[in-house]
Each structure stands twice: as structure tokens, then as C-alpha cells.
Design an enzyme around this catalytic site. Structure first.
Site, PDB file in Angstrom:
ATOM      1  N   ASN A 122      34.875  -0.719 -13.334  1.00 51.48           N
ATOM      2  CA  ASN A 122      33.759  -0.989 -14.250  1.00 51.48           C
ATOM      3  C   ASN A 122      33.460  -2.483 -14.354  1.00 51.48           C
ATOM      4  OD1 ASN A 122      33.994   1.720 -14.531  1.00 51.48           O
ATOM      5  ND2 ASN A 122      34.719   1.678 -16.653  1.00 51.48           N
ATOM      6  N   SER A 176      28.519   6.560  -3.677  1.00 48.51           N
ATOM      7  CA  SER A 176      27.556   5.446  -3.680  1.00 48.51           C
ATOM      8  C   SER A 176      27.743   4.533  -2.473  1.00 48.51           C
ATOM      9  CB  SER A 176      27.673   4.633  -4.976  1.00 48.51           C
ATOM     10  OG  SER A 176      28.993   4.161  -5.155  1.00 48.51           O
ATOM     11  N   LYS A 185     -11.730  -1.390  15.265  1.00 51.24           N
ATOM     12  CA  LYS A 185     -11.107  -1.758  13.996  1.00 51.24           C
ATOM     13  C   LYS A 185     -10.090  -2.892  14.105  1.00 51.24           C
ATOM     14  CE  LYS A 185     -11.864  -0.195  10.617  1.00 51.24           C
ATOM     15  NZ  LYS A 185     -11.196   0.929   9.955  1.00 51.24           N
ATOM     16  N   ASN A 240      -7.543  -4.094  11.131  1.00 53.58           N
ATOM     17  CA  ASN A 240      -7.241  -3.675   9.760  1.00 53.58           C
ATOM     18  C   ASN A 240      -6.244  -4.594   9.051  1.00 53.58           C
ATOM     19  OD1 ASN A 240      -8.908  -1.421   9.939  1.00 53.58           O
ATOM     20  ND2 ASN A 240      -7.271  -0.136  10.766  1.00 53.58           N
ATOM     21  N   GLN A 298      25.519   3.613 -12.202  1.00 57.04           N
ATOM     22  CA  GLN A 298      25.500   3.513 -10.742  1.00 57.04           C
ATOM     23  C   GLN A 298      24.068   3.536 -10.203  1.00 57.04           C
ATOM     24  OE1 GLN A 298      28.597   5.491  -8.268  1.00 57.04           O
ATOM     25  NE2 GLN A 298      26.938   6.803  -7.585  1.00 57.04           N
ATOM     26  N   TYR A 321      30.974   1.907 -20.131  1.00 58.21           N
ATOM     27  CA  TYR A 321      30.506   2.336 -18.819  1.00 58.21           C
ATOM     28  C   TYR A 321      30.260   3.843 -18.786  1.00 58.21           C
ATOM     29  CZ  TYR A 321      30.133   3.285 -13.870  1.00 58.21           C
ATOM     30  OH  TYR A 321      29.671   3.704 -12.656  1.00 58.21           O
ATOM     31  N   GLU A 349      -2.779  -4.379   2.443  1.00 51.73           N
ATOM     32  CA  GLU A 349      -2.802  -3.085   1.750  1.00 51.73           C
ATOM     33  C   GLU A 349      -1.407  -2.694   1.277  1.00 51.73           C
ATOM     34  OE1 GLU A 349      -6.580  -1.091   4.103  1.00 51.73           O
ATOM     35  OE2 GLU A 349      -4.595  -0.947   4.951  1.00 51.73           O
ATOM     36  N   THR A 352     -16.635 -12.477 -11.631  1.00 48.87           N
ATOM     37  CA  THR A 352     -16.082 -11.704 -12.741  1.00 48.87           C
ATOM     38  C   THR A 352     -16.678 -10.315 -12.582  1.00 48.87           C
ATOM     39  OG1 THR A 352     -17.865 -12.250 -14.258  1.00 48.87           O
ATOM     40  CG2 THR A 352     -15.961 -13.710 -14.304  1.00 48.87           C
ATOM     41  N   HIS A 353     -15.894  -9.303 -12.897  1.00 50.18           N
ATOM     42  CA  HIS A 353     -16.324  -7.912 -12.690  1.00 50.18           C
ATOM     43  C   HIS A 353     -16.713  -7.674 -11.227  1.00 50.18           C
ATOM     44  CE1 HIS A 353     -16.612  -7.778 -17.121  1.00 50.18           C
ATOM     45  NE2 HIS A 353     -17.131  -8.986 -16.980  1.00 50.18           N
ATOM     46  N   SER A 393      -6.647   0.486  15.056  1.00 50.17           N
ATOM     47  CA  SER A 393      -6.757   1.905  14.716  1.00 50.17           C
ATOM     48  C   SER A 393      -6.386   2.720  15.949  1.00 50.17           C
ATOM     49  CB  SER A 393      -8.196   2.208  14.299  1.00 50.17           C
ATOM     50  OG  SER A 393      -8.474   3.583  14.453  1.00 50.17           O
TER      51      SER A 393
END
Ligand code: ARG
Length: 477
Positions: free
Chosen positions: A123, A36, A296, A298, A335, A330, A303, A168-169, A290
Site C-alpha cells: 500500500n 495489474s 483529399k 486531411n 488500483q 487502502y 482531428e 466571435t461566434h 483518403s
């Protein structure tokens, strides 16, 4: 150093900690699968802080002499420096950060170093480190969320008289003040900060002293370590202390829901920056181009803020599935707590910060908003409420105005003409179609979208922000 350099040490670089019980070398694919260190190296500062407190506690209860304590503390200081400046040489047997730190301390501090892990297990150690980590990183995340709230309040204050259609909607419904719309997002994030504070408060319990699972026969003082490390309390039950990851699940939920809130802001930014809406123009610093289409501009930040919610929801669901059915105490399954937690905290912090920048610098196209909101159909509810004030039952008023809207759309007549000729409405009602923000001024009910209520709300939001920035803002910092 040690008076007996040849004595076998569990911390030898080439051998795992349990070589006394299992003398055979671990398989390469066992190490590759179970290691780890690549991710829990982020706990290094917390591991060292926890080890310092542990060594002092052991000295306090007489398990280490004060000379041994000084030697181990000096070794921990050195390990801290080596990790900070990149000089720390990791060994193949360092399966995690706890092993790595202890090995190096033992190399540096000999016999005294080999006492560091007295009355401690990885632990309780890893549970402690993770709680220290979330205190630190939770405070950093909190600052990012507060910063975003500050931007929303500022932009709401700067929005002045601007109004836009409320939807709305995703159909135009009633005009709302721009400040009202922005503050709606503010309140959602305020709840995220409250939830974060509550989750951090529940994480504020020291598990150190639980040992592997059952405590220890050696004299330890878990209260002293808890106090030294600034925890509000210590564990009540050693089994629970080493197996409780509720705080991880809770933080994953807090992060997932906050990211869901950011995704909703992100989606609106995507809509608002489209040519179809045109309500928001991004600053160049927060827009992308773009590779093929020269025209463009963007909204990639928005997003990705939207998309990352999927990832955080997945982390929460995945971790709950991991926790489900793990018997006390444990198990190595635990982990699997770290990667989703680290990722969720990082992702949300970055998303909050980037969205704050986008919103701080973007230009609201209030001309486009006004044009869209002044649609006379948007005043339909005001006409119905006008009739209600004249004593018409709301259901009848709704039907009458709905009929006018239908006629306007079917026959191509204006609402103005229809209102003028409708006996129940007439010239007095015509004023309601006046545009110029007249409709939004009628949203006067408490918490409503009109200018007077939004001015009040702005004061309330400013006060709430100040409260969250205040003493509660010190939580875990
Ligand atoms: N790397 C381990 C973890 O993250 C540390 C605890 C290991 N304990 C054990 N009994 N193998 O959970």
C-alpha cells in the site's frame, strides 16, 4: 543462497503472498480480474528505486546487516537488468510488479531477499512508485508542452505583419495579427505548464513508511527514504499516505484541460485547412490522404487532438467517481488509478508533440487571410470608435454604423459610398475602410491585437517561455 531451501517462502513463484493465511489456490478468474501486472509493469524502474532506498533505510536502522543490504542491492541490480533486457521471467503468481520484483529478489538473495518487505506494505509501496512515476513522466510531458509553446512563439515571431479576421461566434469580427492569434494559444498552454508544476509539487511527498495503514512497531526512518529519493517531504499521516490519490486526480485534470486546449487548436486547424477558409496548408508529413478520394489532404492529427479531449475528460470523471466514497485507508479500488493516469500522460504528450510538428511545418496562407480580413464590414467597430472620438455616445455610434451595415447588405451599396455620404463620417472616416491592414493597426490598447501590442506581447511570451524553461523546468526531472 539460503541455508534452508525447503522453508516455505511467501515469494514462491506458484503461490500468492498470503498463502500462509489462505492456503487454497486462487481461482483463475480471480487472478484474471485482479491482476495489474500488464499495466503496472511500467512502474518497474520506480519500484526498484524505492526498494533500494527502503533496503538502505532498513540497514540504517539496524533491521538488515550491511552484508544483507549488499546482497539485496545486488539482486535488485540483477532484476533491473533482467527487466531491461527482457530476460525477466514473470510467474503466474506475479499479480503486480511489486510482487514480481520481490519474488525475484528473494529467489536471488534468499533470506536477505525475504527481508526486503520488512516494515513495508504494497500500500505504501504502490503509492510511492506512482509518485516517482509521475515525477519522471510529468517532467517528460512538461518538455513536450514547452516544445509546443516554443513553436507557437516562433511562428508568431515569423508571422510578421500578417493579419486575419478575428472571430466571435465564428463570424468575422475584427482583424487581428496572426501572431496575436497564435500567442493566444501560447498563454493557455503556459497556464497548463504552471498547473502541471503545481500538481507535481503536491505529488512531491514520500508515503513510504506508512506501512499498510498505521505505521509499524519496527524502527523505520521515513525521512531518510524521502531524502534519498529526492522528495521534498514525507507524509504526516499514515492513513492519508496510503489512500491519497489527489495527485492522480489533479494530474488527470491538468491533462484533460491541456488536451481541451489542444482540441481548440485542433479545431482551428481543421477549419483553417478547409477550402472554405484556406488559411493553412499542411506539410505532407502532417497530412493524411483518403483511401478512396484521390484529391483529399486531411488534417487527421488535428482531428485526433480534438477527439482525445473527450477521452481525457472521461478519465478524469471516471477516476473521481472511483475515488468518491472509498473509506480509509487502502482499498483495491485504488488500483484503478494507474490506467487512466498512464493513458492521460501518454495521450497528451503524443498530441502535444504531433501538433507542435504540424504547426512548425504548416504554411500559413497569409494572402487568403488578408483577403478575408480586408472585408470593409470588419471595420465597423473602427467607424463607431471614430464617432466616439468625435464625442458621439457609443450606443448612438453603434446604432448609426449598424444602420449603415444593414443598408449596405440590403441595398447592395458599398460601405465606402455610405460612409462618404453620412455627414457624421465622411472622407476622414473613409480611411478606416482602406484595407491593407489599416484596421488592425488601430488595435492599440494593452494586450490588443495590433502590431505594436503584439510586438510587446511577443517579448513577454519569450520571457515567460524562458522562465518556464529555466530552474522551474527542472521540477521532477
Ligand atoms: N496492485 C495494487 C495496486 O495497484 C498494489 C497494492 C495492493 N495492495 C493490497 N492491499 N492488495 O493498488
Amino acid at each position: 543462497m539460503t541455508d534452508d531451501e525447503t522453508r516455505p517462502r511467501s515469494q514462491d513463484a506458484a503461490r500468492p503472498l498470503w498463502h500462509g493465511r489462505i492456503p487454497g489456490a486462487p481461482a483463475d478468474d480471480l487472478l484474471a480480474f485482479t491482476v495489474s501486472l500488464p499495466f503496472d509493469v511500467r512502474l518497474a524502474a520506480d519500484d526498484i528505486a524505492g526498494s533500494r532506498a527502503h533496503v538502505r533505510m532498513l540497514t540504517g536502522t539496524g533491521l538488515l546487516t550491511s552484508e544483507e543490504c549488499s546482497v539485496v542491492l545486488a539482486a535488485l541490480d540483477r532484476v533491473e537488468r533482467e527487466l531491461a533486457d527482457g530476460a525477466f521471467a514473470f510467474a503466474p503468481s506475479d499479480e503486480d510488479i511489486h510482487t514480481a520484483v520481490e519474488r525475484r529478489v528473494t529467489e536471488l538473495a534468499g533470506d536477505a531477499g525475504a527481508k526486503l518487505h520488512t516494515a513495508r506494505s504494497r500500500n505504501d509501496q504502490v503509492a510511492l512508485d506512482l509518485r516517482l512515476y509521475v515525477r519522471r513522466e510529468g517532467a517528460a510531458l512538461r518538455r513536450r508542452l514547452i516544445e509546443l509553446m516554443g513553436v507557437l512563439v516562433q511562428r508568431a515571431a515569423d508571422a510578421g505583419d500578417a493579419y486575419l479576421p478575428g472571430y466571435t461566434h465564428l463570424q468575422r469580427a475584427q482583424p487581428v495579427m496572426l501572431g496575436h492569434h497564435l500567442l493566444a494559444h501560447f498563454w493557455a498552454i503556459a497556464r497548463d505548464v504552471e498547473r502541471l508544476d503545481q500538481a507535481l509539487a503536491r505529488a512531491d511527498v514520500s508515503p513510504l513508511g506508512a506501512g499498510a495503514l498505521a505505521g509499524t512497531s519496527l524502527p523505520v526512518d521515513p525521512d531518510a527514504v524521502a531524502t534519498e529519493l529526492g522528495f521534498s517531504s514525507r507524509f504526516e499521516n499514515s492513513l492519508d499516505a496510503v489512500s491519497d490519490r489527489d495527485f492522480v486526480a489533479e494530474l488527470l485534470f491538468v491533462c484533460a484541460l491541456a488536451q481541451v486546449h489542444l482540441s481548440r487548436i485542433g479545431e482551428e486547424v481543421v477549419l483553417w485547412t478547409s477550402q472554405e477558409f484556406g488559411f493553412l496548408a499542411l506539410d505532407d508529413a502532417y497530412a493524411t490522404g483518403s483511401s478512396m478520394l484521390p484529391q483529399k489532404k486531411n488534417p487527421d492529427v488535428a482531428e485526433l487532438a480534438r477527439a482525445k479531449a473527450g477521452r481525457l475528460i472521461g478519465s478524469l470523471a471516471g477516476f473521481l467517481a472511483t475515488l468518491k466514497g472509498i473509506p480509509l485507508a487502502y482499498n483495491r479500488d485504488l488500483q484503478e488509478d494507474k490506467e487512466p493516469l498512464f493513458d492521460a500522460l501518454d495521450t497528451l504528450s503524443l498530441a502535444a508533440s504531433a501538433l507542435a510538428g504540424l504547426l512548425r511545418t504548416g504554411e500559413f496562407r497569409t494572402d487568403r487571410m488578408t483577403e478575408a480580413a480586408d472585408d470593409s464590414l470588419a471595420a465597423a467597430t473602427d467607424l463607431a470608435e471614430f464617432l466616439v472620438r468625435k464625442g458621439v455616445p457609443f450606443r448612438d455610434a453603434h446604432a448609426l454604423v449598424g444602420g449603415l451595415v444593414r443598408q449596405a447588405l440590403e441595398r447592395g451599396v458599398t460601405m465606402e459610398e455610405l460612409v462618404m455620404t453620412e455627414p457624421a463620417l465622411g472622407p476622414e472616416a473613409l480611411e478606416l475602410l482602406g484595407g491593407g491592414g489599416v484596421s488592425v493597426t488601430h488595435r492599440t490598447s494593452p494586450g490588443g491585437a495590433g502590431p505594436e501590442r503584439v510586438a510587446e506581447q511577443l517579448l513577454a511570451a519569450t520571457a515567460r517561455l524562458a522562465e518556464l524553461e529555466g530552474p522551474a523546468g527542472e521540477v521532477g526531472s
